[in-house]
Motif scaffolding. Structure first.
Motif, PDB file in Angstrom:
ATOM      1  N   MET A 222       0.842  -1.197   0.000  1.00  0.00           N
ATOM      2  CA  MET A 222       0.000   0.000   0.000  1.00  0.00           C
ATOM      3  C   MET A 222       0.876   1.244   0.000  1.00  0.00           C
ATOM      4  O   MET A 222       2.059   1.200   0.353  1.00  0.00           O
ATOM      5  CB  MET A 222      -0.943   0.041   1.208  1.00  0.00           C
ATOM      6  CG  MET A 222      -0.278   0.273   2.538  1.00  0.00           C
ATOM      7  SD  MET A 222      -1.471   0.544   3.885  1.00  0.00           S
ATOM      8  CE  MET A 222      -2.211   2.084   3.354  1.00  0.00           C
ATOM      9  N   ASP A 223       0.290   2.367  -0.421  1.00  0.00           N
ATOM     10  CA  ASP A 223       0.985   3.651  -0.362  1.00  0.00           C
ATOM     11  C   ASP A 223      -0.035   4.748  -0.102  1.00  0.00           C
ATOM     12  O   ASP A 223      -1.211   4.624  -0.446  1.00  0.00           O
ATOM     13  CB  ASP A 223       1.754   3.926  -1.655  1.00  0.00           C
ATOM     14  CG  ASP A 223       0.838   4.030  -2.862  1.00  0.00           C
ATOM     15  OD1 ASP A 223       0.497   5.159  -3.261  1.00  0.00           O
ATOM     16  OD2 ASP A 223       0.457   2.975  -3.415  1.00  0.00           O
ATOM     17  N   GLN A 430      -3.695  -1.654  15.001  1.00  0.00           N
ATOM     18  CA  GLN A 430      -4.474  -0.763  14.146  1.00  0.00           C
ATOM     19  C   GLN A 430      -4.177  -1.106  12.680  1.00  0.00           C
ATOM     20  O   GLN A 430      -3.136  -1.674  12.357  1.00  0.00           O
ATOM     21  CB  GLN A 430      -4.100   0.697  14.421  1.00  0.00           C
ATOM     22  CG  GLN A 430      -4.394   1.155  15.836  1.00  0.00           C
ATOM     23  CD  GLN A 430      -5.882   1.217  16.127  1.00  0.00           C
ATOM     24  OE1 GLN A 430      -6.678   1.574  15.268  1.00  0.00           O
ATOM     25  NE2 GLN A 430      -6.250   0.852  17.356  1.00  0.00           N
ATOM     26  N   PRO A 431      -5.075  -0.757  11.758  1.00  0.00           N
ATOM     27  CA  PRO A 431      -4.836  -1.042  10.335  1.00  0.00           C
ATOM     28  C   PRO A 431      -3.578  -0.344   9.839  1.00  0.00           C
ATOM     29  O   PRO A 431      -3.270   0.783  10.254  1.00  0.00           O
ATOM     30  CB  PRO A 431      -6.081  -0.479   9.648  1.00  0.00           C
ATOM     31  CG  PRO A 431      -7.135  -0.440  10.709  1.00  0.00           C
ATOM     32  CD  PRO A 431      -6.410  -0.154  11.989  1.00  0.00           C
ATOM     33  N   LEU A 432      -2.843  -0.998   8.960  1.00  0.00           N
ATOM     34  CA  LEU A 432      -1.694  -0.356   8.328  1.00  0.00           C
ATOM     35  C   LEU A 432      -2.184   0.849   7.534  1.00  0.00           C
ATOM     36  O   LEU A 432      -3.186   0.787   6.826  1.00  0.00           O
ATOM     37  CB  LEU A 432      -0.974  -1.344   7.405  1.00  0.00           C
ATOM     38  CG  LEU A 432      -0.259  -2.502   8.100  1.00  0.00           C
ATOM     39  CD1 LEU A 432       0.254  -3.505   7.079  1.00  0.00           C
ATOM     40  CD2 LEU A 432       0.885  -2.004   8.979  1.00  0.00           C
ATOM     41  N   GLY A 433      -1.462   1.947   7.656  1.00  0.00           N
ATOM     42  CA  GLY A 433      -1.844   3.177   6.973  1.00  0.00           C
ATOM     43  C   GLY A 433      -2.686   4.100   7.821  1.00  0.00           C
ATOM     44  O   GLY A 433      -2.815   5.294   7.503  1.00  0.00           O
ATOM     45  N   LEU A 440       3.597   4.098  12.517  1.00  0.00           N
ATOM     46  CA  LEU A 440       3.369   5.216  11.594  1.00  0.00           C
ATOM     47  C   LEU A 440       3.061   6.491  12.367  1.00  0.00           C
ATOM     48  O   LEU A 440       3.542   7.576  12.016  1.00  0.00           O
ATOM     49  CB  LEU A 440       2.229   4.887  10.632  1.00  0.00           C
ATOM     50  CG  LEU A 440       1.801   6.019   9.691  1.00  0.00           C
ATOM     51  CD1 LEU A 440       2.969   6.481   8.819  1.00  0.00           C
ATOM     52  CD2 LEU A 440       0.626   5.575   8.817  1.00  0.00           C
ATOM     53  N   ASN A 441       2.269   6.374  13.418  1.00  0.00           N
ATOM     54  CA  ASN A 441       1.926   7.539  14.230  1.00  0.00           C
ATOM     55  C   ASN A 441       3.166   8.201  14.806  1.00  0.00           C
ATOM     56  O   ASN A 441       3.285   9.432  14.830  1.00  0.00           O
ATOM     57  CB  ASN A 441       0.971   7.123  15.349  1.00  0.00           C
ATOM     58  CG  ASN A 441       0.553   8.283  16.231  1.00  0.00           C
ATOM     59  OD1 ASN A 441       1.179   8.547  17.250  1.00  0.00           O
ATOM     60  ND2 ASN A 441      -0.506   8.981  15.827  1.00  0.00           N
ATOM     61  N   GLU A 442       4.107   7.380  15.265  1.00  0.00           N
ATOM     62  CA  GLU A 442       5.346   7.929  15.811  1.00  0.00           C
ATOM     63  C   GLU A 442       6.130   8.669  14.727  1.00  0.00           C
ATOM     64  O   GLU A 442       6.677   9.753  14.974  1.00  0.00           O
ATOM     65  CB  GLU A 442       6.197   6.824  16.419  1.00  0.00           C
ATOM     66  CG  GLU A 442       7.502   7.306  17.031  1.00  0.00           C
ATOM     67  CD  GLU A 442       7.308   8.257  18.199  1.00  0.00           C
ATOM     68  OE1 GLU A 442       8.127   9.197  18.335  1.00  0.00           O
ATOM     69  OE2 GLU A 442       6.354   8.078  18.971  1.00  0.00           O
ATOM     70  N   ALA A 443       6.195   8.093  13.521  1.00  0.00           N
ATOM     71  CA  ALA A 443       6.909   8.751  12.422  1.00  0.00           C
ATOM     72  C   ALA A 443       6.257  10.087  12.082  1.00  0.00           C
ATOM     73  O   ALA A 443       6.946  11.101  11.904  1.00  0.00           O
ATOM     74  CB  ALA A 443       6.942   7.845  11.197  1.00  0.00           C
TER      75      ALA A 443
END
Length: 489
Positions: A222-223, A430-433, A440-443
């Motif tokens: 995914m992107d 949580q779902p990816l993305g 991802l949240n940390e990034a």
């Protein structure tokens, strides 16, 4: 140098290199002084031993030529063993205490054809990957937590999703004794589920039936692009370095990566989050392709990584192909967003291995690489696929043949890359993305300088004990693979 993955190197060496050939060995039958009829070796046993010796001769001669540790091979190995046992017996075995620089990654497969297909992403699968955990500390109970589900796979069609917890298979609770036979054999499964409330697991009455099928996995999962003020953040989940479904000469998946970065470039992406948490490695050519889309201030003369081969092959390869054979430079990519980047964030776990770690190591000399997650697997060596082109030997082997170094000569990640920012995947996924997904949240929070959706304050690690993972069973899992098909020995 060539943009190759190691794929079919069962060709002939000339000059000072050992010539790879089939050696048919006679079988010596031992008889006791008091031989009885029941002691006679049957024709079937005789044929099996002879076939083992033929295959094992082929294995040994290839390993003597290609194996990175070919100077550590035993002088007189037992060639009467089954080929898989023989192969294991001659490896320079890794031991965390006595031999930390040994071999953890070479492997053998009975069908060379299946080996080559699986390395291109084709497997028989229900279409999901999962981690296996003990239900509690000291327990023999096991649960499987789904990490991701492949699009249009049997698992997705059955409604299984990331974060689901499987506690039963075919009516049996999973345990340390039965999980391998229940999950890794057969083609029809009835999965029973459990729920997790943050501290305990509860089995439910929910179950679904899923059949495994031959499935071609697209590693480009995914992107997305996230916009926060002036920050345009590209996000890519990439689960294996596979060039295309047709093998290393097929660049379908590489082309998809190019198209994504073309979109990122058109969107003005100026920050990048590369999600390699479930990427166990694969073709070095695909790794170089991706790195070339990211690297800042690079050119086709910039070194991505270098290779060190054994002392048998190095003089020959240098003479035939020049010193450039051992160097992989970055490649020219019109879709590159490197000019707009100062850094790249890479999401990692223990499943991040090999060609994924090559991305981290290879980009570090050129830009800031910030890793978020947990320590990577630790694989700084690469392999090739060796098959018998005559077709007489059906086996395939994937021996380690080189060690990798970045442009600064660094290769010190055999113990993995420790994260710059440690974030463990939680028990409730949580779902990816999703911007609420922990890594991802940390990034996103690091990029924006503030908490995103207030998620950052409530992160919690997974208290369950990790036992195993289906990702470790993926072909190419933990492998850095190079294609030698075009070399002429």
């Amino acid at each position: 140098m060539k943009n190759y993955f190691m794929n079919s190197a069962s060709q002939f060496l000339t000059g000072n290199i050992l010539k790879i050939c089939l050696v048919l060995s006679a079988v010596l039958l031992m008889a006791s002084a008091c031989k009885h009829a029941e002691d006679e070796v049957t024709p079937a046993t005789d044929a099996t031993v002879a076939e083992n010796q033929k295959v094992n001769d082929w294995i040994l001669e290839n390993m003597q030529t290609y194996y990175y540790w070919n100077d550590k091979l035993p002088a007189n190995p037992d060639k009467t063993q089954a080929p898989s046992d023989f192969f294991d017996s001659i490896l320079y075995t890794y031991d965390a205490t006595t031999n930390p620089n040994g071999d953890r990654f070479s492997w053998i497969q009975e069908s060379a054809e299946e080996l080559e297909s699986s390395l291109s992403g084709e497997t028989t699968t229900t279409g999901m990957e999962y981690n296996l955990y003990l239900r509690a500390s000291g327990s023999t109970g096991v649960i499987a937590q789904v990490l991701y589900v492949l699009p249009n796979s049997p698992a997705e069609k059955a409604g299984i999703k990331r974060g689901d917890i499987i506690s039963k298979v075919n009516g049996q609770l999973l345990t340390t004794d039965n999980y391998a036979s229940l999950l890794f054999t057969g083609t029809t499964f009835t999965f029973g589920f459990a729920t997790f409330n943050g501290s305990s697991l509860t089995d439910t009455n929910q179950s679904v039936s899923v059949g495994a099928t031959v499935y071609q996995e697209n590693p480009v999962f995914m992107d997305s692009v996230y916009t926060y003020g002036s920050k345009k953040i590209g996000y890519l989940v990439y689960n294996q370095f596979v060039t295309g479904p047709g093998g290393p000469e097929d660049h379908t998946y590489d082309d998809q990566i190019d198209a994504i970065f073309s979109f990122f470039k058109n969107q003005g992406v100026n920050e990048l989050v590369l999600d390699l948490r479930y990427n166990p490695g694969g073709y070095t050519s695909s790794s170089a392709n991706l790195a070339s889309l990211i690297g800042k201030g690079i050119s086709t003369s910039s070194v991505y990584f270098k290779e060190e081969w054994n002392s048998t092959l190095t003089p020959y390869l240098t003479r035939e192909y020049g010193s450039g054979f051992f160097v992989q430079n970055f490649v020219s990519k019109a879709q590159s967003i490197g000019a707009n980047l100062q850094r790249v964030f890479v999401l990692t776990t223990d499943h991040t291995a090999s060609s994924s770690e090559l991305i981290i190591n290879g980009l570090k000399p050129y830009m800031q690489v910030i890793t978020i997650g947990t320590t990577t697997h630790g694989k700084n060596v690469g392999s090739i696929t060796v098959t018998d082109e005559t077709g007489e030997i059906k086996w395939g082997i994937q021996p380690i043949v080189f060690k990798s170094f970045n442009s600064l000569g660094q290769s010190d990640y055999a113990a993995g890359f420790a994260p710059d920012i440690e974030v463990e995947e939680p028990a409730v996924l949580q779902p990816l993305g999703s911007v609420q997904e922990d890594l991802l949240n940390e990034a996103l929070s690091q990029i924006t300088g503030s908490s995103v959706n207030a998620r950052r304050a409530v992160k919690s690690g997974n208290q369950l004990t990790l036992l195993n993972s289906s990702i470790q069973r993926k072909a190419g899992g933990g492998r850095m693979i190079k294609n030698l098909k075009t070399l002429q020995w």
